[in-house]
Design a protein around this motif. Structure first.
Motif, PDB file in Angstrom:
ATOM      1  N   CYS A  27       0.945  -1.088  -0.122  1.00 30.05           N
ATOM      2  CA  CYS A  27      -0.046  -0.023   0.128  1.00 30.05           C
ATOM      3  C   CYS A  27       0.820   1.329  -0.095  1.00 30.05           C
ATOM      4  O   CYS A  27       1.856   1.428   0.860  1.00 30.05           O
ATOM      5  CB  CYS A  27      -0.876  -0.066   1.191  1.00 30.05           C
ATOM      6  SG  CYS A  27      -2.010   1.550   1.546  1.00 30.05           S
ATOM      7  N   ILE A  28       0.338   2.205  -0.767  1.00 34.34           N
ATOM      8  CA  ILE A  28       1.205   3.450  -0.918  1.00 34.34           C
ATOM      9  C   ILE A  28       0.412   4.512  -0.219  1.00 34.34           C
ATOM     10  O   ILE A  28       0.936   5.802  -0.245  1.00 34.34           O
ATOM     11  CB  ILE A  28       1.506   3.939  -2.318  1.00 34.34           C
ATOM     12  CG1 ILE A  28       0.269   3.999  -3.274  1.00 34.34           C
ATOM     13  CG2 ILE A  28       2.473   2.776  -2.966  1.00 34.34           C
ATOM     14  CD1 ILE A  28       0.434   4.500  -4.587  1.00 34.34           C
ATOM     15  N   GLY A  29      -0.646   4.288   0.325  1.00 34.09           N
ATOM     16  CA  GLY A  29      -1.557   5.212   1.332  1.00 34.09           C
ATOM     17  C   GLY A  29      -1.935   6.301   0.361  1.00 34.09           C
ATOM     18  O   GLY A  29      -2.316   7.520   0.978  1.00 34.09           O
ATOM     19  N   CYS A  30      -2.387   6.024  -0.825  1.00 33.08           N
ATOM     20  CA  CYS A  30      -2.784   6.941  -1.802  1.00 33.08           C
ATOM     21  C   CYS A  30      -4.466   7.374  -1.427  1.00 33.08           C
ATOM     22  O   CYS A  30      -4.800   8.644  -1.833  1.00 33.08           O
ATOM     23  CB  CYS A  30      -2.971   6.492  -3.294  1.00 33.08           C
ATOM     24  SG  CYS A  30      -4.063   5.103  -3.481  1.00 33.08           S
ATOM     25  N   GLY A  31      -5.052   6.620  -0.390  1.00 29.86           N
ATOM     26  CA  GLY A  31      -6.465   6.984  -0.235  1.00 29.86           C
ATOM     27  C   GLY A  31      -7.689   6.579  -1.126  1.00 29.86           C
ATOM     28  O   GLY A  31      -8.824   6.941  -0.863  1.00 29.86           O
ATOM     29  N   ARG A  32      -7.109   6.000  -2.399  1.00 31.85           N
ATOM     30  CA  ARG A  32      -8.352   5.922  -3.277  1.00 31.85           C
ATOM     31  C   ARG A  32      -9.409   5.109  -2.885  1.00 31.85           C
ATOM     32  O   ARG A  32     -10.540   5.244  -3.193  1.00 31.85           O
ATOM     33  CB  ARG A  32      -7.734   5.285  -4.633  1.00 31.85           C
ATOM     34  CG  ARG A  32      -6.738   6.353  -5.481  1.00 31.85           C
ATOM     35  CD  ARG A  32      -6.493   5.505  -6.601  1.00 31.85           C
ATOM     36  NE  ARG A  32      -5.474   6.315  -7.547  1.00 31.85           N
ATOM     37  CZ  ARG A  32      -4.270   6.907  -7.414  1.00 31.85           C
ATOM     38  NH1 ARG A  32      -3.588   6.556  -6.446  1.00 31.85           N
ATOM     39  NH2 ARG A  32      -3.724   7.570  -8.227  1.00 31.85           N
ATOM     40  N   CYS A  33      -9.090   3.882  -2.158  1.00 30.48           N
ATOM     41  CA  CYS A  33     -10.040   3.123  -1.632  1.00 30.48           C
ATOM     42  C   CYS A  33     -10.732   3.682  -0.692  1.00 30.48           C
ATOM     43  O   CYS A  33     -11.993   3.503  -0.586  1.00 30.48           O
ATOM     44  CB  CYS A  33      -9.276   1.773  -1.137  1.00 30.48           C
ATOM     45  SG  CYS A  33      -8.060   2.212   0.344  1.00 30.48           S
ATOM     46  N   MET A  79      -3.093   2.341   4.591  1.00 31.78           N
ATOM     47  CA  MET A  79      -4.611   1.814   4.889  1.00 31.78           C
ATOM     48  C   MET A  79      -4.846   0.758   5.779  1.00 31.78           C
ATOM     49  O   MET A  79      -4.047  -0.113   5.609  1.00 31.78           O
ATOM     50  CB  MET A  79      -5.437   1.720   3.311  1.00 31.78           C
ATOM     51  CG  MET A  79      -6.726   1.749   3.364  1.00 31.78           C
ATOM     52  SD  MET A  79      -7.514   3.290   4.174  1.00 31.78           S
ATOM     53  CE  MET A  79      -6.850   4.402   2.716  1.00 31.78           C
ATOM     54  N   CYS A  97      -7.620   0.090  -6.648  1.00 31.83           N
ATOM     55  CA  CYS A  97      -6.291   0.093  -6.192  1.00 31.83           C
ATOM     56  C   CYS A  97      -5.158  -0.063  -7.281  1.00 31.83           C
ATOM     57  O   CYS A  97      -5.309  -0.971  -7.982  1.00 31.83           O
ATOM     58  CB  CYS A  97      -6.238  -0.937  -4.972  1.00 31.83           C
ATOM     59  SG  CYS A  97      -4.533  -1.004  -4.205  1.00 31.83           S
ATOM     60  N   PRO A  98      -4.258   1.069  -7.146  1.00 33.51           N
ATOM     61  CA  PRO A  98      -3.230   0.741  -8.072  1.00 33.51           C
ATOM     62  C   PRO A  98      -2.052  -0.188  -7.920  1.00 33.51           C
ATOM     63  O   PRO A  98      -1.314  -0.558  -8.751  1.00 33.51           O
ATOM     64  CB  PRO A  98      -2.574   2.241  -7.960  1.00 33.51           C
ATOM     65  CG  PRO A  98      -2.742   2.768  -6.590  1.00 33.51           C
ATOM     66  CD  PRO A  98      -4.186   2.191  -6.317  1.00 33.51           C
ATOM     67  N   LYS A  99      -2.013  -0.452  -6.533  1.00 33.62           N
ATOM     68  CA  LYS A  99      -1.051  -1.617  -6.333  1.00 33.62           C
ATOM     69  C   LYS A  99      -1.630  -3.157  -5.859  1.00 33.62           C
ATOM     70  O   LYS A  99      -0.927  -3.985  -5.205  1.00 33.62           O
ATOM     71  CB  LYS A  99      -0.392  -0.986  -4.937  1.00 33.62           C
ATOM     72  CG  LYS A  99       0.411   0.225  -4.929  1.00 33.62           C
ATOM     73  CD  LYS A  99       1.117   0.304  -6.050  1.00 33.62           C
ATOM     74  CE  LYS A  99       2.400  -0.181  -5.554  1.00 33.62           C
ATOM     75  NZ  LYS A  99       3.687  -0.169  -6.534  1.00 33.62           N
ATOM     76  N   CYS A 101      -3.756  -4.228  -3.688  1.00 40.79           N
ATOM     77  CA  CYS A 101      -3.403  -4.842  -2.220  1.00 40.79           C
ATOM     78  C   CYS A 101      -4.505  -5.675  -1.649  1.00 40.79           C
ATOM     79  O   CYS A 101      -4.300  -6.143  -0.759  1.00 40.79           O
ATOM     80  CB  CYS A 101      -3.118  -3.406  -1.363  1.00 40.79           C
ATOM     81  SG  CYS A 101      -2.142  -2.379  -1.939  1.00 40.79           S
ATOM     82  N   PHE A 102      -5.708  -5.717  -2.406  1.00 42.77           N
ATOM     83  CA  PHE A 102      -6.845  -6.331  -1.689  1.00 42.77           C
ATOM     84  C   PHE A 102      -7.081  -7.775  -1.848  1.00 42.77           C
ATOM     85  O   PHE A 102      -6.865  -8.259  -3.034  1.00 42.77           O
ATOM     86  CB  PHE A 102      -8.217  -5.604  -2.052  1.00 42.77           C
ATOM     87  CG  PHE A 102      -8.277  -4.159  -1.508  1.00 42.77           C
ATOM     88  CD1 PHE A 102      -8.521  -4.008  -0.178  1.00 42.77           C
ATOM     89  CD2 PHE A 102      -7.685  -3.244  -2.313  1.00 42.77           C
ATOM     90  CE1 PHE A 102      -8.605  -2.812   0.381  1.00 42.77           C
ATOM     91  CE2 PHE A 102      -7.895  -1.752  -1.617  1.00 42.77           C
ATOM     92  CZ  PHE A 102      -8.298  -1.937  -0.410  1.00 42.77           C
TER      93      PHE A 102
END
Ligand code: SF4
Ligand code: SF4
Length: 111
Positions: A27-33, A79, A97-99, A101-102
């Motif tokens: 996670c890069i902590g972008c906040g999109r989710c 996140m 999510c761009p990475k 992560c889920f």
């Protein structure tokens, strides 16, 4: 075993996939989710407060240091799942999510 099933407005059945986990190391902590989730599932927390993420120092320095992308060693966020039981299984977080992560899973219906 029957799974939790939803029904569309048009009457078609579908199987929701509920959030099970977040790969916080990716996670890069972008906040999109957080922004797309219609429920109260997520919380953005300080990466330093998450056990096991101390090893992310290199990641922060090399890729998301405090230059022009807004991330820094002091403020890097990640996140977390605040209330996974509030998830309705819409899948929006996984799609945004761009990475990747889920992890999501269908769940058995309660008897
Ligand atoms: S699947 Fe939908 S409701 Fe569940 S956490 Fe993701 S965005 Fe929120
Ligand atoms: S969208 Fe993905 S990378 Fe961005 S905060 Fe959510 S889990 Fe992290």
């Amino acid at each position: 075993m029957s799974m939790i099933t939803g029904v569309t407005r048009g009457g078609e059945a579908y199987t929701p996939a509920f959030v099970m986990s977040i790969d916080q190391a990716s996670c890069i902590g972008c906040g999109r989710c957080f922004k797309v989730c219609p429920r109260d599932v997520f919380d953005l927390v300080d990466r330093d407060d998450v056990e096991g993420l101390e090893a992310m120092d290199d990641y922060d320095d090399d890729d998301y240091g405090d230059d022009d992308d807004g991330f820094s060693d002091d403020t890097a966020m990640v996140m977390s799942l605040k209330d996974a039981l509030d998830c309705i299984g819409c899948g929006s977080c996984a799609r945004i999510c761009p990475k990747k992560c889920f992890t999501h899973e269908a769940m058995p219906a309660q008897a």
